[in-house]
Scaffold this active site. Structure first.
Site, PDB file in Angstrom:
ATOM      1  N   LYS A 204       0.838  -1.193   0.000  1.00 41.80           N
ATOM      2  CA  LYS A 204       0.000   0.000   0.000  1.00 41.80           C
ATOM      3  C   LYS A 204       0.874   1.245   0.000  1.00 41.80           C
ATOM      4  O   LYS A 204       1.998   1.222   0.526  1.00 41.80           O
ATOM      5  CB  LYS A 204      -0.922   0.021   1.203  1.00 41.80           C
ATOM      6  CG  LYS A 204      -0.170   0.164   2.499  1.00 41.80           C
ATOM      7  CD  LYS A 204      -1.055   0.405   3.699  1.00 41.80           C
ATOM      8  CE  LYS A 204      -0.153   0.700   4.897  1.00 41.80           C
ATOM      9  NZ  LYS A 204      -0.684   0.416   6.172  1.00 41.80           N
ATOM     10  N   SER A 237     -16.611  13.151   3.670  1.00 40.09           N
ATOM     11  CA  SER A 237     -17.835  13.536   4.366  1.00 40.09           C
ATOM     12  C   SER A 237     -17.628  14.491   5.522  1.00 40.09           C
ATOM     13  O   SER A 237     -18.579  15.116   5.969  1.00 40.09           O
ATOM     14  CB  SER A 237     -18.528  12.283   4.890  1.00 40.09           C
ATOM     15  OG  SER A 237     -17.772  11.731   5.932  1.00 40.09           O
ATOM     16  N   LYS A 296     -27.660   6.120   2.979  1.00 42.55           N
ATOM     17  CA  LYS A 296     -27.622   7.579   3.186  1.00 42.55           C
ATOM     18  C   LYS A 296     -28.587   8.262   2.213  1.00 42.55           C
ATOM     19  O   LYS A 296     -29.767   8.370   2.498  1.00 42.55           O
ATOM     20  CB  LYS A 296     -26.189   8.063   3.088  1.00 42.55           C
ATOM     21  CG  LYS A 296     -25.285   7.363   4.125  1.00 42.55           C
ATOM     22  CD  LYS A 296     -23.870   7.875   4.123  1.00 42.55           C
ATOM     23  CE  LYS A 296     -22.907   6.989   4.875  1.00 42.55           C
ATOM     24  NZ  LYS A 296     -23.043   6.973   6.323  1.00 42.55           N
TER      25      LYS A 296
HETATM   26  C1  PLP Z   1     -16.889   7.402   2.930  1.00 38.54           C
HETATM   27  C2  PLP Z   1     -17.692   6.307   3.537  1.00 38.54           C
HETATM   28  N1  PLP Z   1     -17.612   5.077   3.004  1.00 38.54           N
HETATM   29  C3  PLP Z   1     -18.323   4.052   3.525  1.00 38.54           C
HETATM   30  C4  PLP Z   1     -19.143   4.240   4.610  1.00 38.54           C
HETATM   31  C5  PLP Z   1     -19.929   3.078   5.136  1.00 38.54           C
HETATM   32  O1  PLP Z   1     -21.259   3.172   4.698  1.00 38.54           O
HETATM   33  P1  PLP Z   1     -22.372   2.258   5.369  1.00 38.54           P
HETATM   34  O2  PLP Z   1     -23.033   3.109   6.398  1.00 38.54           O
HETATM   35  O3  PLP Z   1     -23.295   1.851   4.265  1.00 38.54           O
HETATM   36  O4  PLP Z   1     -21.666   1.096   5.960  1.00 38.54           O
HETATM   37  C6  PLP Z   1     -19.255   5.491   5.201  1.00 38.54           C
HETATM   38  C7  PLP Z   1     -20.154   5.679   6.368  1.00 38.54           C
HETATM   39  O5  PLP Z   1     -20.323   6.696   6.941  1.00 38.54           O
HETATM   40  C8  PLP Z   1     -18.501   6.558   4.652  1.00 38.54           C
HETATM   41  O6  PLP Z   1     -18.548   7.762   5.204  1.00 38.54           O
END
Ligand code: PLP
Length: 455
Positions: A204, A237, A296
């Site tokens: 990685k 986010s 979401k």
């Molecule tokens: C960028 C990102 N990927 C994946 C996830 C996971 O999503 P899930 O709630 O469907 O598990 C989140 C959850 O907040 C997220 O912010």
């Protein structure tokens, strides 16, 4: 490869894996022996260990740092979101307005979604009753996968129980399919991608957040013949900033790498049919694997990847996180499919969502509150201290019936603790007024800084 910037670097760089490398479709027997040995060892070594004291220490550390998490009990009312009832620990109840949910468009309350779920429950019952392989694949799952493949213009899609699992399972499986794979991962990628990358046993490289120059440097330094994959997000986010999708696709082409994008905070919300930022920017066809959530923007639950038929077939066949777990309840798949289909056409809802975010940002900025604004739907107000952030959140809840969860380290870097507002198309003007007035009053009362922080 550590750059010290992101909240997740700790996770990115931590040594070892949580579970060790689990092989593709490993027979259970193969795994049983080491697991039993480990259990026996722990029991012996554990004779003099005070487990309770250790738990107390771990929890006390969180309290000391002001980042002990308290969950707020809420009951959403059908058809009334963002209004909900909060149940306190003493059993008393209070009406609240939710300002921090990720049901960004209010689809969790949409009649089309609820009708599809009711219908499926009545038709088929509660659970799926099995893994996808053993009796848990239903017409509802197949229909949803077809809906998602169509959404992203890909040959196929593969459902998981969450986007977390989709990221973790896919990224941890890819090196089995492409021996020698090097994964280039953005420093601010979500914990689910980090987990997948770090325990896959492959190589990685962590590139500085959104720094395409750094990514190029890292790729150029590696063996040109090695298989490569770039993993990143379209919307990050916590700050609400966008990933440089086109530049990353260019680099992927140049170095012959696969591209993997997490559109979790964008699906349903961006693009002419709600397929995300890559659709909005007409780049979907250049991405090899698109990850999304059904929890979401689509308001239900579950996660997926959309990719070529061969890619989905291989992940389906090799990823333990897909294989060894019960599939989503059919009613959940039905509700999600209804939501995806509906949002392919409901442009007005998407537009209203963006307008709501712009209005809230403009009003909070107008009062001089320190915010980050990258032009997305996320409204982060920076408080910069975990204790103050928690206090503000408590005061909003107790004094004004406004619920916004404090966001602290390790979700965001220390010193950038924040309140993260998520206005939706179902937040009305009165609710917005009440929130803005409350923030203004509390900011003054707590004598917090009003200097602006630009994106
Ligand atoms: C960028 C990102 N990927 C994946 C996830 C996971 O999503 P899930 O709630 O469907 O598990 C989140 C959850 O907040 C997220 O912010």
């Amino acid at each position: 490869m550590h750059n010290g910037r992101g909240p997740f670097n700790e996770a990115h760089d931590s040594p070892g894996t949580r579970h060790g490398a689990v092989g593709a479709v490993t027979p259970d027997r193969e795994r049983e022996t080491p697991r039993e040995d480990a259990a026996a060892r722990t029991a012996k070594e554990g004779k003099d260990v005070d487990y309770t004291a250790k738990l107390d220490d771990a929890i006390a550390r969180l309290h000391e740092e002001g980042r002990y998490r308290t969950f707020i009990d809420i009951e959403r009312k059908r058809g009334q979101f963002p209004h909900a009832t909060r149940r306190r620990t003493d059993g008393t109840e209070r009406p609240i307005t939710v300002w921090c949910g990720n049901d960004y468009l209010g689809m969790g309350q949409h009649p089309v979604v609820l009708a599809a779920m009711h219908e499926a429950i009545d038709a088929t019952g509660a659970g799926s009753g099995g893994t996808r392989n053993i009796s848990g694949t239903t017409v509802y799952h197949k229909r949803l996968e077809a809906e998602l493949a169509d959404l992203h213009g890909k040959e196929a899609a593969l459902l998981f129980t969450s986007a977390y699992i989709a990221n973790d399972a896919t990224l941890s499986t890819l090196p089995k399919l492409f021996p020698g794979l090097i994964i280039y991962s953005d420093a601010l990628n979500h914990a689910s991608m980090i987990e997948g990358v770090r325990r896959n046993g492959g190589a990685k490289r962590i590139f500085r957040h959104n720094d395409v120059g750094h990514l190029r440097e890292l790729m150029a330094a590696d063996d040109p013949a090695a298989p490569k994959l770039i993993a990143f997000e379209s919307v990050y986010s916590m700050d609400g900033d966008f990933g440089p999708i086109e530049a990353i696709c260019d680099l992927a082409d140049e170095f012959g790498a696969l591209s993997y994008i997490d559109e979790v905070h964008a699906v349903g919300l961006y693009g002419p049919r709600g397929a995300g930022v890559a659709e909005r920017d007409r780049l979907m066809h250049r991405l090899d694997i698109i990850n999304g959530t059904l929890a979401k923007g689509f308001g239900v639950m579950g996660g997926y990847i959309a990719a070529s038929a061969k890619m989905c077939d291989a992940i389906r066949s090799y990823a333990p996180g897909f294989i060894f777990t019960t599939s989503l309840p059919p009613a959940v798949a039905a509700g999600a499919a209804a939501s995806v289909a509906h949002l392919k056409r409901d442009h007005a809802r998407r537009e209203k969502h963006q307008t709501q975010a712009k209005i809230l940002k403009t009003r909070l900025k107008g009062m001089g509150l320190p915010m980050i604004d990258h032009g997305s739907h996320i409204v982060p107000v920076i408080v910069g201290d975990p204790v103050h952030t928690k206090q503000l959140s408590d005061m909003l809840l107790e004094g004004y019936g406004i619920y916004v969860q404090p966001i602290n380290f390790p979700t965001v870097p220390r010193g950038t603790e924040r309140l993260r507002f998520t206005p939706s198309p179902v937040h009305g003007p009165d609710e917005m007024d009440r929130l803005v007035r409350a923030m203004d009053e509390l900011w003054s009362q707590c004598a917090l800084n009003r200097a602006e922080l630009t994106g």
